[in-house]
Design an enzyme around this catalytic site. Structure first.
Site, PDB file in Angstrom:
ATOM      1  CB  SER A   1       0.451   9.407  -3.028  1.00  0.00           C
ATOM      2  OG  SER A   1       0.033   9.050  -4.319  1.00  0.00           O
TER       3      SER A   1
ATOM      4  CB  THR B   1       9.698   9.099 -13.170  1.00  0.00           C
ATOM      5  OG1 THR B   1       8.856   8.209 -12.409  1.00  0.00           O
ATOM      6  CG2 THR B   1       9.236  10.534 -12.972  1.00  0.00           C
TER       7      THR B   1
ATOM      8  CB  SER C   1       3.411  12.056  -3.776  1.00  0.00           C
ATOM      9  OG  SER C   1       2.460  11.472  -4.644  1.00  0.00           O
TER      10      SER C   1
ATOM     11  CG  ASP D   1      21.263   2.982   0.225  1.00  0.00           C
ATOM     12  OD1 ASP D   1      20.227   3.688   0.228  1.00  0.00           O
ATOM     13  OD2 ASP D   1      21.268   1.792   0.582  1.00  0.00           O
ATOM     14  CB  VAL D   2      19.396   8.766  -0.072  1.00  0.00           C
ATOM     15  CG1 VAL D   2      20.156   9.536  -1.136  1.00  0.00           C
ATOM     16  CG2 VAL D   2      18.210   8.015  -0.667  1.00  0.00           C
TER      17      VAL D   2
ATOM     18  CE1 TYR E   1       5.897   7.076  -3.482  1.00  0.00           C
ATOM     19  CE2 TYR E   1       3.626   7.708  -3.960  1.00  0.00           C
ATOM     20  CZ  TYR E   1       4.990   7.896  -4.129  1.00  0.00           C
ATOM     21  OH  TYR E   1       5.443   8.917  -4.934  1.00  0.00           O
TER      22      TYR E   1
END
Length: 254
Positions: free
Chosen positions: A140, A186, A138, A60-61, A151
């Protein structure tokens, strides 16, 4: 074979951009460390790669101790580290009033904390090898979207963290860059691809008239990680089919 015997960590390697990039690095001779929470899908990707040059780590990063242990395991197994590709991340929709605190923290943990933990743990090894980091930011993170507050904030943080690390660690020989994809096929976008409306909408705004594929991004990651980009650092490179070339007005004929 630009990466023969180079050691590469890829987070979010079980699918999408991570899996495509891991395959590409391996194809060019790298020893690849695959990192993801999804053990079953991670094993599927690992099964395609040379066993002696592949290490799978279920991590779990967003958890500092797990990330630090993974980096040490990678170095112990392969004797060093040359490239860190910080790719793992999550997406959540909603404005700030529609996003609860738990969702905000989940996005920040997976998209920002994870990059900080991995980069911090990897940096001493990368300084020894004069290696590099590539982050998945991104488009974004370069501009805002409707209803993606968390995000946008997270990817904006990665854009500027990329610049900061490039400045801080350049004199130690470590380059730091980021790829900034647009809408790409993805696991994260699977539902939107299948809804019948999102892909045509994006195509109307992308001059190359298609959405991104994981391999499109993987090829740019390998360029940024290679000696071909040896004088490139601090760059957030759009991989967006020309989307960010526009000024927001409708494309002619769309």
């Amino acid at each position: 074979m630009r990466f023969r015997d180079r050691v590469v960590i890829v987070t979010g390697a079980a699918s999408g951009i991570g899996a495509a990039t891991a395959r590409a690095f391996s194809h060019e001779g790298a020893k690849v460390v695959l990192v993801d929470r999804d053990r079953a899908r991670l094993d599927e990707v690992a099964s395609e790669l040379p066993h002696e040059h592949t290490l799978s780590c279920t991590v779990d990063v967003a958890q500092q101790a797990e990330v630090e242990g993974m980096v040490e395991n990678a170095v112990a197994r392969f004797g060093g580290l040359d490239v860190l590709f910080n790719n793992a991340g999550v997406l959540a929709s909603g404005s700030v009033t529609e996003t609860d605190a738990a969702t905000w923290r989940r996005v920040m943990a997976a998209d920002v904390d994870a990059v900080f933990f991995a980069s911090r743990a990897a940096m001493p090894h990368l300084e020894r090898s004069r290696g590099c980091i590539v982050n998945t930011a991104s488009v974004s993170g370069l501009g805002g979207d409707l209803g993606l507050a968390a995000y946008n904030a997270a990817k904006g943080a990665i854009v500027n963290l990329t610049r900061a690390m490039a400045i801080d660690h350049g004199r130690a020989g470590v380059r730091v860059n980021a790829v900034c994809p647009t809408f790409t096929r993805t696991g994260m976008t699977e539902d939107m691809i299948d809804d019948g409306t999102t892909v045509p909408l994006f195509r109307r705004h992308i001059p190359l008239d298609r959405i991104g594929e994981p391999e499109d991004v993987a090829r740019v990651v390998l360029f940024l990680a290679s000696a071909d980009a040896g004088f490139v650092t601090g760059v957030n490179l759009p991989v967006d089919g020309g989307l960010s070339a526009g000024n927001g007005q409708p494309l002619y004929g769309s």
